[in-house]
Design a protein around this motif. Structure first.
Motif, PDB file in Angstrom:
ATOM      1  N   ASN A 179       0.830  -1.218   0.000  1.00 38.08           N
ATOM      2  CA  ASN A 179       0.000   0.000   0.000  1.00 38.08           C
ATOM      3  C   ASN A 179       0.859   1.260   0.000  1.00 38.08           C
ATOM      4  O   ASN A 179       0.583   2.227  -0.719  1.00 38.08           O
ATOM      5  CB  ASN A 179      -0.932   0.012   1.211  1.00 38.08           C
ATOM      6  CG  ASN A 179      -2.043  -1.007   1.098  1.00 38.08           C
ATOM      7  OD1 ASN A 179      -2.355  -1.468  -0.003  1.00 38.08           O
ATOM      8  ND2 ASN A 179      -2.651  -1.379   2.216  1.00 38.08           N
ATOM      9  N   LYS A 183       1.103   4.108  -2.971  1.00 38.52           N
ATOM     10  CA  LYS A 183       0.831   5.524  -2.696  1.00 38.52           C
ATOM     11  C   LYS A 183       1.978   6.407  -3.169  1.00 38.52           C
ATOM     12  O   LYS A 183       1.799   7.597  -3.421  1.00 38.52           O
ATOM     13  CB  LYS A 183       0.578   5.733  -1.201  1.00 38.52           C
ATOM     14  CG  LYS A 183      -0.771   5.224  -0.725  1.00 38.52           C
ATOM     15  CD  LYS A 183      -0.951   5.466   0.767  1.00 38.52           C
ATOM     16  CE  LYS A 183      -2.294   4.937   1.251  1.00 38.52           C
ATOM     17  NZ  LYS A 183      -2.476   5.131   2.715  1.00 38.52           N
ATOM     18  N   ASN A 184       3.166   5.824  -3.273  1.00 30.67           N
ATOM     19  CA  ASN A 184       4.343   6.555  -3.749  1.00 30.67           C
ATOM     20  C   ASN A 184       4.404   6.586  -5.268  1.00 30.67           C
ATOM     21  O   ASN A 184       5.383   7.060  -5.843  1.00 30.67           O
ATOM     22  CB  ASN A 184       5.612   5.900  -3.181  1.00 30.67           C
ATOM     23  CG  ASN A 184       6.695   6.895  -2.841  1.00 30.67           C
ATOM     24  OD1 ASN A 184       7.255   7.508  -3.731  1.00 30.67           O
ATOM     25  ND2 ASN A 184       6.994   7.050  -1.567  1.00 30.67           N
TER      26      ASN A 184
END
Length: 351
Positions: A179, A183-184
């Motif tokens: 996750n 998100k990066n």
């Protein structure tokens, strides 16, 4: 002329002969028994100190049926996670009145068996163990546990029905690493580590494939860098993978040794981290920091594992039940982002 230590060793009998009282009186005085006068206790203490008397712990354990000693067997002290873990176990055990004996199996099940047998010869009260890959000594550990010498496993699941396990939750850690990487902005996530056989990290690979799918991402076997838990091997395999067109923009590494070796190869190939490739690893191993890049890790909280392990061991050793119920305890770990730009570790969440 050399002094023969055994011939000149001060014993309870030595002290009793000098003071003209029975060895039983000396023994009681040393144990601060209430039926010995304070005057006699002081005489015994003073003379014992003067002569350099040291109690025979093995003999005492035969009388008390307790040695006050705990055995700790781990793979290797050179990995920071294990060094922190044994330090915390030692401190927690001392706080409850136990001393600890540390031993190492170096992933060799024959050494592990010798470690176990040696600790039994010292009549330790219980054993903590991070088992070798393959669980080759599970039968021996279960037999020992049945004789009322508790065995507690940490970090690695022994798959022995009678033994307790205290460890982080691999599934939750894997999901959170994926996750965070997504998100990066990374979506082509690969894996570095052992992917088959009896190595403990194979469970991490299986979890990786499951949670990659759960995140709606494609599992591409071409992005997997299969290697041994060895820095040089991980570096060599990663370099080969990059030169052969591995298009991953992030890798989850099975541990610190994998991450460090893989990271070295990425840097040597002229790629930037985390811009070109972002790493995530299990265990928060200090060696990865030497890469000088930003990356994600999971902190396995060795202090919490140590405390819960010693608490459970103490419970077993003071419990009168005929059967100890095995427990599987998942301790919380932490998701950490090592932010090189700001020179700090950023705690993201408890897993």
């Amino acid at each position: 002329m050399k002094t023969n230590y055994r011939e000149n060793k001060v014993t309870i009998k030595t002290i009793s002969e000098i003071l003209g009282v029975s060895p039983a009186t000396i023994s009681k005085a040393l144990r601060n028994s209430t039926d010995i006068s304070e005057e006699m206790k002081k005489k015994v203490r003073d003379l014992s100190e003067k002569l350099g008397y040291q109690p025979n712990l093995m003999a005492r354990s035969l009388v008390n049926k307790k040695s006050g000693m705990l055995g700790v067997i781990i793979p290797d002290i050179n990995i920071s996670y294990y060094s922190f873990l044994v330090q915390y176990i030692y401190e927690q055990a001392q706080s409850k009145g136990y001393e600890s004996i540390m031993m190492f199996h170096h992933e060799d099940h024959k050494k592990e068996r010798k470690n176990i047998e040696f600790l039994l010869s010292l009549q330790v009260d219980g054993i903590f163990i991070d088992i070798t890959n393959g669980n080759r000594n599970c039968d021996l550990l279960q037999q020992i546990h049945q004789t009322r010498i508790p065995i507690l496993c940490f970090d690695r699941n022994p798959n022995c029905s009678e033994l307790s396990l205290i460890a982080p939750d691999v599934d939750k850690e894997t999901a959170e690493l994926i996750n965070a990487i997504v998100k990066n902005g990374k979506k082509r996530i690969g894996y570095v580590g052992v992917i088959k056989g009896d190595d403990v990290t194979v469970a991490r690979f299986q979890s990786f494939k499951k949670h990659l799918k759960n995140s709606g991402l494609e599992f591409d076997p071409k992005r997997v860098v299969e290697c041994k838990p060895d820095i040089d091997n991980a570096e060599e395999r990663m370099r080969k993978a990059l030169r052969n067109g591995n298009d991953a923009d992030a890798f989850i590494c099975a541990g610190g040794l994998f991450a460090f070796g893989a990271g070295k190869a990425v840097i040597q190939e002229g790629l930037k981290m985390p811009e070109d490739i972002l790493l995530g690893e299990y265990g928060n191993n200090n060696i990865v920091k030497r890469l000088g890049v930003s990356y994600y890790s999971t902190d396995h909280s060795p202090e919490i594992i140590a405390k819960q392990s010693v608490d459970l061991m103490h419970y077993y050793l003071t419990d009168d039940n005929e059967v100890w119920e095995p427990q599987q305890i998942f301790v919380p770990s932490k998701l950490i982002y090592h932010d090189l730009n700001n020179h700090k570790e950023v705690f993201l969440k408890t897993i």
